[in-house]
Motif scaffolding. Sequence first.
Motif, PDB file in Angstrom:
ATOM      1  N   LYS A  60       7.311  42.886 -31.263  1.00 36.35           N
ATOM      2  CA  LYS A  60       7.554  43.493 -29.948  1.00 36.35           C
ATOM      3  C   LYS A  60       6.541  44.623 -29.771  1.00 36.35           C
ATOM      4  CE  LYS A  60      12.032  43.959 -28.933  1.00 36.35           C
ATOM      5  NZ  LYS A  60      13.446  44.405 -29.103  1.00 36.35           N
ATOM      6  N   ILE A  61       5.584  44.404 -28.880  1.00 34.16           N
ATOM      7  CA  ILE A  61       4.455  45.323 -28.744  1.00 34.16           C
ATOM      8  C   ILE A  61       4.331  45.788 -27.297  1.00 34.16           C
ATOM      9  CG2 ILE A  61       1.926  45.490 -28.835  1.00 34.16           C
ATOM     10  CD1 ILE A  61       2.014  43.601 -31.229  1.00 34.16           C
ATOM     11  N   LEU A  62       4.128  47.081 -27.128  1.00 38.53           N
ATOM     12  CA  LEU A  62       3.873  47.673 -25.813  1.00 38.53           C
ATOM     13  C   LEU A  62       2.437  48.166 -25.793  1.00 38.53           C
ATOM     14  CD1 LEU A  62       4.680  48.796 -23.037  1.00 38.53           C
ATOM     15  CD2 LEU A  62       5.552  50.836 -24.204  1.00 38.53           C
ATOM     16  N   VAL A  63       1.617  47.564 -24.941  1.00 37.86           N
ATOM     17  CA  VAL A  63       0.199  47.926 -24.840  1.00 37.86           C
ATOM     18  C   VAL A  63       0.007  48.852 -23.648  1.00 37.86           C
ATOM     19  CG1 VAL A  63      -2.139  47.068 -24.469  1.00 37.86           C
ATOM     20  CG2 VAL A  63      -0.537  45.763 -25.898  1.00 37.86           C
ATOM     21  N   ILE A  64      -0.565  50.021 -23.895  1.00 40.11           N
ATOM     22  CA  ILE A  64      -0.884  50.969 -22.830  1.00 40.11           C
ATOM     23  C   ILE A  64      -2.404  51.061 -22.744  1.00 40.11           C
ATOM     24  CG2 ILE A  64      -0.550  53.292 -21.936  1.00 40.11           C
ATOM     25  CD1 ILE A  64       1.917  53.557 -23.669  1.00 40.11           C
ATOM     26  N   TYR A  65      -2.976  50.372 -21.770  1.00 44.22           N
ATOM     27  CA  TYR A  65      -4.440  50.242 -21.659  1.00 44.22           C
ATOM     28  C   TYR A  65      -4.834  50.207 -20.190  1.00 44.22           C
ATOM     29  CZ  TYR A  65      -6.961  49.412 -26.060  1.00 44.22           C
ATOM     30  OH  TYR A  65      -7.622  49.560 -27.244  1.00 44.22           O
ATOM     31  N   GLY A  66      -6.117  50.433 -19.946  1.00 46.20           N
ATOM     32  CA  GLY A  66      -6.649  50.319 -18.598  1.00 46.20           C
ATOM     33  C   GLY A  66      -6.382  48.944 -18.013  1.00 46.20           C
ATOM     34  N   SER A  67      -6.116  48.915 -16.719  1.00 43.68           N
ATOM     35  CA  SER A  67      -5.701  47.672 -16.062  1.00 43.68           C
ATOM     36  C   SER A  67      -6.723  46.550 -16.178  1.00 43.68           C
ATOM     37  CB  SER A  67      -5.398  47.948 -14.586  1.00 43.68           C
ATOM     38  OG  SER A  67      -6.538  48.482 -13.926  1.00 43.68           O
ATOM     39  N   SER A  68      -8.001  46.886 -16.261  1.00 49.90           N
ATOM     40  CA  SER A  68      -9.044  45.854 -16.294  1.00 49.90           C
ATOM     41  C   SER A  68      -9.050  45.072 -17.602  1.00 49.90           C
ATOM     42  CB  SER A  68     -10.418  46.474 -16.067  1.00 49.90           C
ATOM     43  OG  SER A  68     -10.770  47.331 -17.137  1.00 49.90           O
ATOM     44  N   HIS A  69      -8.278  45.515 -18.589  1.00 51.81           N
ATOM     45  CA  HIS A  69      -8.269  44.844 -19.887  1.00 51.81           C
ATOM     46  C   HIS A  69      -7.172  43.782 -20.009  1.00 51.81           C
ATOM     47  CE1 HIS A  69     -11.240  47.519 -21.744  1.00 51.81           C
ATOM     48  NE2 HIS A  69     -10.674  48.474 -21.047  1.00 51.81           N
ATOM     49  N   TYR A  70      -6.308  43.670 -19.020  1.00 47.14           N
ATOM     50  CA  TYR A  70      -5.152  42.784 -19.151  1.00 47.14           C
ATOM     51  C   TYR A  70      -5.546  41.312 -19.342  1.00 47.14           C
ATOM     52  CZ  TYR A  70      -0.959  40.155 -17.847  1.00 47.14           C
ATOM     53  OH  TYR A  70       0.084  39.259 -17.839  1.00 47.14           O
ATOM     54  N   PHE A  71      -6.300  40.774 -18.410  1.00 47.82           N
ATOM     55  CA  PHE A  71      -6.666  39.359 -18.520  1.00 47.82           C
ATOM     56  C   PHE A  71      -7.624  39.123 -19.682  1.00 47.82           C
ATOM     57  CE2 PHE A  71      -5.203  39.250 -14.053  1.00 47.82           C
ATOM     58  CZ  PHE A  71      -4.307  38.206 -14.159  1.00 47.82           C
ATOM     59  N   GLY A  72      -8.493  40.098 -19.952  1.00 46.43           N
ATOM     60  CA  GLY A  72      -9.387  39.966 -21.099  1.00 46.43           C
ATOM     61  C   GLY A  72      -8.611  39.865 -22.394  1.00 46.43           C
ATOM     62  N   LEU A  73      -7.563  40.682 -22.526  1.00 53.97           N
ATOM     63  CA  LEU A  73      -6.714  40.606 -23.712  1.00 53.97           C
ATOM     64  C   LEU A  73      -6.034  39.254 -23.794  1.00 53.97           C
ATOM     65  CD1 LEU A  73      -5.119  41.739 -26.112  1.00 53.97           C
ATOM     66  CD2 LEU A  73      -3.501  42.717 -24.465  1.00 53.97           C
ATOM     67  N   TYR A  74      -5.522  38.779 -22.680  1.00 53.10           N
ATOM     68  CA  TYR A  74      -4.830  37.487 -22.667  1.00 53.10           C
ATOM     69  C   TYR A  74      -5.750  36.350 -23.122  1.00 53.10           C
ATOM     70  CZ  TYR A  74      -2.817  33.189 -20.761  1.00 53.10           C
ATOM     71  OH  TYR A  74      -2.351  31.907 -20.611  1.00 53.10           O
ATOM     72  N   PHE A  75      -6.968  36.313 -22.604  1.00 51.91           N
ATOM     73  CA  PHE A  75      -7.891  35.234 -22.963  1.00 51.91           C
ATOM     74  C   PHE A  75      -8.329  35.339 -24.430  1.00 51.91           C
ATOM     75  CE2 PHE A  75      -8.833  35.221 -18.253  1.00 51.91           C
ATOM     76  CZ  PHE A  75      -8.141  34.032 -18.023  1.00 51.91           C
ATOM     77  N   GLU A  76      -8.429  36.555 -24.950  1.00 55.59           N
ATOM     78  CA  GLU A  76      -8.769  36.711 -26.363  1.00 55.59           C
ATOM     79  C   GLU A  76      -7.607  36.274 -27.253  1.00 55.59           C
ATOM     80  OE1 GLU A  76     -11.579  37.297 -27.724  1.00 55.59           O
ATOM     81  OE2 GLU A  76     -12.702  37.782 -25.907  1.00 55.59           O
ATOM     82  N   LEU A  77      -6.389  36.543 -26.822  1.00 60.27           N
ATOM     83  CA  LEU A  77      -5.224  36.089 -27.579  1.00 60.27           C
ATOM     84  C   LEU A  77      -5.136  34.567 -27.590  1.00 60.27           C
ATOM     85  CD1 LEU A  77      -2.542  38.681 -26.416  1.00 60.27           C
ATOM     86  CD2 LEU A  77      -3.392  38.399 -28.754  1.00 60.27           C
TER      87      LEU A  77
END
Length: 251
Positions: free
Chosen positions: A222-239
């Motif tokens: 269970k992870i809560l990521v607090i990051y700049g909004s522009s990183h959301y889809f980039g994180l998803y595609f890397e995952l």
Amino acid sequence: MKKSLILFTILILTSCSSFMTNRALKKSGVFDTKSELKVIENDQRKIIFIPMHHIGKKEFYDDVAKKVDSLQNLNFTVFYEGAINDKETDSLIQRKNGMKLRKLFGYYLQRDMDTTSNIIGEKTKYTGKHKLINQPKYSELNVDSVKAIKADVSLSELMNEFEKNYGEITLDSCDYNYDIIDKNYDCKKADKSLLKIFKKEYIKDYRNKSLAEKIFESNKDKILVIYGSSHYFGLYFELLKLDKNYRIEIK
């Protein structure tokens, strides 16, 4: 040493949003009063992502703090953005890396807003009706400093990886004549093509990949990521590259 870290922290924070006009401010969410929770999950892990902007309304940050507190009480571990402490222990190397960063951009980077004059980054005058503040410290957002994980990369790591692939950024006597945070810096900058590469492949892509790998290798479910909004889809595609079973929760 501290000055080069300040410079890099400013870079990381300014990489997430555009602060040119009131329209851009609105589009980037700066006027929001509520934070959004976005979910990426697979069958073993749930990741909640809070898209952050680093200048905003007090109501927004108050809402973030409430959600952070609630989610931590539900055993979510915070993974947060921000290269506050460079892993590099050599102060001369830290300073040199900060100078190379400035050489790429060609100017001193400033992200904060002067809340007295409403000048953002010492360039843009905010003239809107909303009262804006700078993002509070993570401790003020109720982030548990003992359990939370700083998931960002250091300036040394970014610069080393960049120079491995694109060659060393050469400093000259002019660069050494200016203090690292001197706003009057006026030296020849690096080729603009290098800046474009650095911003796309390293400030965004490399950091997204690093964040995804830290999450993937973590034993937290269970992870809560607090990051700049522009990183959301980039994180998803890397995952997705690490596990094709990750999916975005559709509301």
